[in-house]
Design a protein around this motif. Structure first.
Motif, short mmCIF file in Angstrom:
data_model
loop_
_atom_site.label_atom_id
_atom_site.label_comp_id
_atom_site.label_asym_id
_atom_site.label_seq_id
_atom_site.Cartn_x
_atom_site.Cartn_y
_atom_site.Cartn_z
N LEU A 126 0.84 -1.20 0.00
CA LEU A 126 0.00 0.00 0.00
C LEU A 126 0.87 1.25 0.00
CD1 LEU A 126 -2.73 1.45 0.20
CD2 LEU A 126 -2.56 1.24 2.69
N LEU A 127 1.90 1.26 0.84
CA LEU A 127 2.79 2.42 0.91
C LEU A 127 3.56 2.62 -0.39
CD1 LEU A 127 4.16 1.94 4.54
CD2 LEU A 127 2.22 3.33 3.78
N HIS A 128 3.82 1.51 -1.08
CA HIS A 128 4.50 1.60 -2.36
C HIS A 128 3.59 2.21 -3.42
CE1 HIS A 128 6.76 0.48 -5.96
NE2 HIS A 128 5.67 -0.15 -6.40
N TYR A 129 2.33 1.75 -3.46
CA TYR A 129 1.42 2.20 -4.50
C TYR A 129 0.78 3.56 -4.19
CZ TYR A 129 1.61 -2.26 -6.98
OH TYR A 129 2.02 -3.35 -7.70
N ASN A 130 0.74 3.96 -2.93
CA ASN A 130 0.20 5.26 -2.58
C ASN A 130 1.13 5.96 -1.58
OD1 ASN A 130 -1.39 7.51 -2.26
ND2 ASN A 130 -3.12 6.45 -1.32
N PRO A 131 2.32 6.34 -2.02
CA PRO A 131 3.30 6.91 -1.09
C PRO A 131 2.96 8.32 -0.62
CG PRO A 131 4.11 7.02 -3.35
CD PRO A 131 2.84 6.23 -3.40
N ILE A 132 2.06 9.00 -1.33
CA ILE A 132 1.71 10.37 -0.96
C ILE A 132 0.72 10.40 0.20
CG2 ILE A 132 0.81 12.58 -1.77
CD1 ILE A 132 3.45 11.72 -3.06
N HIS A 133 -0.44 9.79 0.00
CA HIS A 133 -1.48 9.82 1.03
C HIS A 133 -1.45 8.62 1.96
CE1 HIS A 133 -3.14 13.37 -0.80
NE2 HIS A 133 -3.34 12.76 -1.94
N LYS A 134 -0.89 7.51 1.47
CA LYS A 134 -0.77 6.30 2.29
C LYS A 134 -2.12 5.82 2.82
CE LYS A 134 3.90 7.58 3.88
NZ LYS A 134 4.01 8.83 3.10
N LYS A 135 -3.14 5.83 1.98
CA LYS A 135 -4.46 5.42 2.42
C LYS A 135 -5.19 4.69 1.29
CE LYS A 135 -6.55 9.91 1.26
NZ LYS A 135 -7.25 11.10 1.80
N VAL A 136 -6.32 4.12 1.64
CA VAL A 136 -7.17 3.43 0.66
C VAL A 136 -8.29 4.38 0.24
CG1 VAL A 136 -6.64 1.14 1.54
CG2 VAL A 136 -8.56 2.40 2.52
N PRO A 137 -8.84 4.15 -0.97
CA PRO A 137 -8.57 3.05 -1.90
C PRO A 137 -7.39 3.36 -2.82
CG PRO A 137 -10.33 4.39 -2.77
CD PRO A 137 -9.99 4.98 -1.43
N LYS A 171 0.06 -0.18 -12.74
CA LYS A 171 -0.02 1.26 -12.52
C LYS A 171 -1.07 1.57 -11.46
CE LYS A 171 1.34 2.38 -17.27
NZ LYS A 171 0.93 3.05 -18.54
N SER A 172 -0.72 2.43 -10.50
CA SER A 172 -1.63 2.70 -9.39
C SER A 172 -2.34 4.04 -9.55
CB SER A 172 -0.85 2.69 -8.07
OG SER A 172 0.16 3.68 -8.06
N ILE A 173 -3.60 4.06 -9.10
CA ILE A 173 -4.42 5.27 -9.09
C ILE A 173 -5.01 5.40 -7.70
CG2 ILE A 173 -6.32 6.53 -10.17
CD1 ILE A 173 -5.10 3.45 -11.90
N ALA A 174 -4.89 6.57 -7.11
CA ALA A 174 -5.41 6.81 -5.77
C ALA A 174 -6.54 7.84 -5.82
CB ALA A 174 -4.30 7.30 -4.85
N GLU A 175 -7.26 7.95 -4.71
CA GLU A 175 -8.40 8.86 -4.52
C GLU A 175 -9.63 8.30 -5.24
OE1 GLU A 175 -8.42 11.52 -2.42
OE2 GLU A 175 -6.39 10.88 -1.93
N SER A 176 -10.69 8.08 -4.45
CA SER A 176 -11.85 7.33 -4.96
C SER A 176 -12.54 8.00 -6.15
CB SER A 176 -12.85 7.11 -3.83
OG SER A 176 -13.28 8.34 -3.27
#
Length: 240
Positions: free
Chosen positions: A45-56, A63-68
Protein backbone atom coordinates in the motif's frame (compact mmCIF):
# COMPACT_ATOMS: atom_id res chain seq x y z
CA UNK A 1 -4.13 -11.66 -25.13
CA UNK A 2 -2.98 -11.46 -21.51
CA UNK A 3 -5.58 -10.98 -18.81
CA UNK A 4 -5.69 -7.55 -17.25
CA UNK A 5 -4.42 -7.16 -13.70
CA UNK A 6 -6.89 -5.23 -11.59
CA UNK A 7 -6.32 -4.99 -7.85
CA UNK A 8 -8.16 -2.91 -5.28
CA UNK A 9 -6.59 -2.02 -1.94
CA UNK A 10 -9.34 -1.34 0.58
CA UNK A 11 -10.24 -1.73 4.24
CA UNK A 12 -13.25 -3.62 5.52
CA UNK A 13 -15.11 -0.58 6.88
CA UNK A 14 -14.12 2.53 4.91
CA UNK A 15 -16.83 3.89 2.58
CA UNK A 16 -14.32 5.37 0.13
CA UNK A 17 -13.22 2.07 -1.48
CA UNK A 18 -16.86 0.99 -1.78
CA UNK A 19 -17.28 3.58 -4.50
CA UNK A 20 -14.70 1.70 -6.54
CA UNK A 21 -16.16 -1.71 -5.67
CA UNK A 22 -19.56 -0.56 -6.94
CA UNK A 23 -18.10 0.88 -10.16
CA UNK A 24 -16.15 -2.28 -10.98
CA UNK A 25 -19.11 -4.51 -10.16
CA UNK A 26 -21.53 -2.41 -12.23
CA UNK A 27 -19.22 -2.66 -15.24
CA UNK A 28 -18.46 -6.34 -14.67
CA UNK A 29 -14.70 -5.87 -14.29
CA UNK A 30 -12.95 -8.82 -12.57
CA UNK A 31 -10.64 -7.62 -9.81
CA UNK A 32 -8.71 -8.82 -6.78
CA UNK A 33 -9.36 -7.31 -3.37
CA UNK A 34 -6.46 -6.71 -1.00
CA UNK A 35 -7.76 -5.93 2.47
CA UNK A 36 -5.60 -3.52 4.45
CA UNK A 37 -5.28 -3.12 8.19
CA UNK A 38 -5.03 0.65 8.39
CA UNK A 39 -3.37 0.47 11.78
CA UNK A 40 -0.59 -1.59 10.21
CA UNK A 41 -0.38 -0.62 6.55
CA UNK A 42 1.35 -3.01 4.19
CA UNK A 43 4.50 -2.16 2.31
CA UNK A 44 2.54 -2.67 -0.92
CA UNK A 45 0.00 0.00 0.00
CA UNK A 46 2.79 2.42 0.91
CA UNK A 47 4.50 1.60 -2.36
CA UNK A 48 1.42 2.20 -4.50
CA UNK A 49 0.20 5.26 -2.58
CA UNK A 50 3.30 6.91 -1.09
CA UNK A 51 1.71 10.37 -0.96
CA UNK A 52 -1.48 9.82 1.03
CA UNK A 53 -0.77 6.30 2.29
CA UNK A 54 -4.46 5.42 2.42
CA UNK A 55 -7.17 3.43 0.66
CA UNK A 56 -8.57 3.05 -1.90
CA UNK A 57 -5.84 2.36 -4.42
CA UNK A 58 -6.60 0.75 -7.77
CA UNK A 59 -3.73 -1.05 -9.47
CA UNK A 60 -4.29 -1.66 -13.18
CA UNK A 61 -1.56 -3.58 -14.98
CA UNK A 62 1.00 -2.40 -12.46
CA UNK A 63 -0.02 1.26 -12.52
CA UNK A 64 -1.63 2.70 -9.39
CA UNK A 65 -4.42 5.27 -9.09
CA UNK A 66 -5.41 6.81 -5.77
CA UNK A 67 -8.40 8.86 -4.52
CA UNK A 68 -11.85 7.33 -4.96
CA UNK A 69 -13.39 9.98 -7.25
CA UNK A 70 -10.30 9.96 -9.46
CA UNK A 71 -10.52 6.17 -9.64
CA UNK A 72 -14.20 6.36 -10.64
CA UNK A 73 -13.29 8.58 -13.58
CA UNK A 74 -10.43 6.24 -14.52
CA UNK A 75 -12.78 3.25 -14.48
CA UNK A 76 -15.26 5.12 -16.68
CA UNK A 77 -12.61 6.16 -19.20
CA UNK A 78 -10.79 2.82 -19.27
CA UNK A 79 -13.74 0.43 -19.46
CA UNK A 80 -16.27 2.09 -21.71
CA UNK A 81 -18.79 -0.72 -21.67
CA UNK A 82 -22.25 -0.06 -20.34
CA UNK A 83 -23.48 0.99 -17.96
CA UNK A 84 -21.82 4.37 -18.27
CA UNK A 85 -21.17 6.07 -14.96
CA UNK A 86 -21.27 9.59 -16.41
CA UNK A 87 -23.78 11.08 -18.89
CA UNK A 88 -22.81 11.74 -22.50
CA UNK A 89 -23.56 15.46 -22.42
CA UNK A 90 -20.37 17.40 -21.49
CA UNK A 91 -22.24 19.89 -19.31
CA UNK A 92 -24.05 17.16 -17.39
CA UNK A 93 -20.76 15.29 -16.93
CA UNK A 94 -19.16 18.43 -15.56
CA UNK A 95 -22.07 19.01 -13.17
CA UNK A 96 -21.86 15.47 -11.78
CA UNK A 97 -18.14 15.93 -11.19
CA UNK A 98 -18.79 19.29 -9.55
CA UNK A 99 -21.42 18.00 -7.12
CA UNK A 100 -19.38 14.92 -6.25
CA UNK A 101 -16.40 17.13 -5.41
CA UNK A 102 -18.66 19.54 -3.53
CA UNK A 103 -20.07 16.67 -1.48
CA UNK A 104 -16.61 15.44 -0.56
CA UNK A 105 -15.39 18.92 0.36
CA UNK A 106 -18.53 19.76 2.33
CA UNK A 107 -18.62 16.57 4.34
CA UNK A 108 -14.95 15.64 4.29
CA UNK A 109 -14.55 15.64 8.06
CA UNK A 110 -17.57 13.35 8.43
CA UNK A 111 -16.25 10.97 5.77
CA UNK A 112 -12.78 10.89 7.31
CA UNK A 113 -14.27 10.25 10.73
CA UNK A 114 -16.34 7.34 9.39
CA UNK A 115 -13.32 5.57 7.99
CA UNK A 116 -10.87 6.60 10.67
CA UNK A 117 -9.31 4.11 13.04
CA UNK A 118 -8.28 6.76 15.54
CA UNK A 119 -10.09 7.00 18.85
CA UNK A 120 -11.22 10.57 18.23
CA UNK A 121 -12.95 9.59 15.00
CA UNK A 122 -16.39 9.21 16.49
CA UNK A 123 -16.07 12.49 18.37
CA UNK A 124 -15.24 14.30 15.11
CA UNK A 125 -18.26 12.71 13.48
CA UNK A 126 -20.60 13.79 16.26
CA UNK A 127 -19.16 17.30 16.22
CA UNK A 128 -19.68 17.59 12.46
CA UNK A 129 -23.23 16.31 12.66
CA UNK A 130 -23.93 18.75 15.46
CA UNK A 131 -22.50 21.67 13.50
CA UNK A 132 -24.58 20.74 10.48
CA UNK A 133 -27.76 21.29 12.46
CA UNK A 134 -29.46 24.66 12.87
CA UNK A 135 -29.29 24.35 16.62
CA UNK A 136 -29.25 21.92 19.55
CA UNK A 137 -31.63 18.95 19.54
CA UNK A 138 -32.38 19.32 15.85
CA UNK A 139 -32.05 16.48 13.35
CA UNK A 140 -29.43 16.68 10.61
CA UNK A 141 -32.17 16.72 8.00
CA UNK A 142 -33.82 19.74 9.61
CA UNK A 143 -31.12 22.10 8.32
CA UNK A 144 -32.49 23.53 5.05
CA UNK A 145 -29.09 24.65 3.77
CA UNK A 146 -27.11 21.47 4.38
CA UNK A 147 -29.18 18.84 2.63
CA UNK A 148 -31.50 20.86 0.39
CA UNK A 149 -28.90 20.34 -2.34
CA UNK A 150 -29.76 16.64 -2.36
CA UNK A 151 -33.46 17.41 -2.69
CA UNK A 152 -32.85 19.67 -5.70
CA UNK A 153 -30.53 17.20 -7.38
CA UNK A 154 -33.04 14.36 -6.92
CA UNK A 155 -36.13 16.26 -8.06
CA UNK A 156 -38.29 13.88 -10.12
CA UNK A 157 -35.62 11.15 -10.26
CA UNK A 158 -35.04 7.78 -8.59
CA UNK A 159 -31.27 8.30 -8.60
CA UNK A 160 -28.99 11.32 -8.75
CA UNK A 161 -27.90 10.21 -12.21
CA UNK A 162 -31.46 9.63 -13.46
CA UNK A 163 -33.24 6.30 -13.62
CA UNK A 164 -30.16 4.19 -12.91
CA UNK A 165 -27.15 4.34 -10.63
CA UNK A 166 -24.33 6.55 -11.89
CA UNK A 167 -21.28 8.54 -10.84
CA UNK A 168 -23.05 10.85 -8.40
CA UNK A 169 -24.90 7.98 -6.73
CA UNK A 170 -21.60 6.19 -6.15
CA UNK A 171 -20.10 9.37 -4.73
CA UNK A 172 -22.96 9.88 -2.26
CA UNK A 173 -23.57 6.17 -1.66
CA UNK A 174 -21.92 6.09 1.78
CA UNK A 175 -24.91 8.06 3.15
CA UNK A 176 -27.31 5.22 2.44
CA UNK A 177 -25.63 2.92 4.94
CA UNK A 178 -23.79 5.09 7.43
CA UNK A 179 -26.69 7.38 8.36
CA UNK A 180 -28.59 4.52 9.96
CA UNK A 181 -25.42 3.23 11.65
CA UNK A 182 -24.83 6.66 13.19
CA UNK A 183 -28.45 6.87 14.29
CA UNK A 184 -28.21 3.57 16.13
CA UNK A 185 -24.88 4.33 17.77
CA UNK A 186 -25.80 7.90 18.70
CA UNK A 187 -29.37 7.12 19.73
CA UNK A 188 -30.48 10.22 17.81
CA UNK A 189 -32.11 11.16 14.52
CA UNK A 190 -29.59 12.06 11.86
CA UNK A 191 -31.97 12.34 8.90
CA UNK A 192 -35.56 13.56 9.15
CA UNK A 193 -37.37 11.38 6.61
CA UNK A 194 -40.47 13.58 6.57
CA UNK A 195 -38.51 16.71 5.71
CA UNK A 196 -36.35 15.03 3.07
CA UNK A 197 -38.53 12.27 1.58
CA UNK A 198 -36.69 12.31 -1.76
CA UNK A 199 -33.35 11.62 -0.06
CA UNK A 200 -34.90 8.85 2.03
CA UNK A 201 -36.43 7.29 -1.09
CA UNK A 202 -33.06 7.48 -2.89
CA UNK A 203 -31.32 5.78 0.03
CA UNK A 204 -33.80 2.89 -0.15
CA UNK A 205 -33.53 2.63 -3.95
CA UNK A 206 -29.75 2.64 -3.75
CA UNK A 207 -29.51 0.10 -0.94
CA UNK A 208 -31.98 -2.24 -2.64
CA UNK A 209 -29.90 -2.52 -5.82
CA UNK A 210 -28.41 -6.08 -5.74
CA UNK A 211 -24.80 -5.06 -6.44
CA UNK A 212 -24.97 -2.43 -3.70
CA UNK A 213 -26.75 -4.64 -1.19
CA UNK A 214 -24.16 -7.41 -1.52
CA UNK A 215 -21.18 -5.15 -0.85
CA UNK A 216 -21.96 -3.48 2.49
CA UNK A 217 -19.68 -4.27 5.42
CA UNK A 218 -21.33 -6.34 8.18
CA UNK A 219 -23.66 -3.92 9.96
CA UNK A 220 -23.09 -5.43 13.41
CA UNK A 221 -19.32 -4.98 13.03
CA UNK A 222 -19.74 -1.35 11.96
CA UNK A 223 -21.95 -0.61 14.94
CA UNK A 224 -19.55 -2.35 17.32
CA UNK A 225 -16.62 -0.39 15.86
CA UNK A 226 -18.28 3.00 16.28
CA UNK A 227 -19.66 2.13 19.68
CA UNK A 228 -16.13 1.31 20.78
CA UNK A 229 -14.83 4.60 19.35
CA UNK A 230 -17.54 6.50 21.16
CA UNK A 231 -16.91 4.73 24.47
CA UNK A 232 -13.18 5.26 24.19
CA UNK A 233 -13.72 8.96 23.63
CA UNK A 234 -16.14 9.23 26.56
CA UNK A 235 -13.62 7.55 28.87
CA UNK A 236 -10.82 9.75 27.57
CA UNK A 237 -12.79 12.95 28.17
CA UNK A 238 -14.18 11.93 31.55
CA UNK A 239 -12.90 14.04 34.51
CA UNK A 240 -9.98 12.40 36.26
Amino acid sequence: MMAEEVKLFRSWSSPFPLRVVWALELKGIPYEVILEDLSNKSSLLLHYNPIHKKVPVLVHNGKSIAESLVILEYVEETWKQTPSLLPEDPYERAMERFWAKFGDDKHRRILIAISSNIIAGFAITMECLHQAREGPRRSYGSSPGELDIFRRLLRGKNFFSGERIGFLDLAFGWLANMVSVFEEVMGATVLDNQKLPSLSAWMKNFMDAPIIKESWPPRDKLITKHQALRQAHIEKEAPK
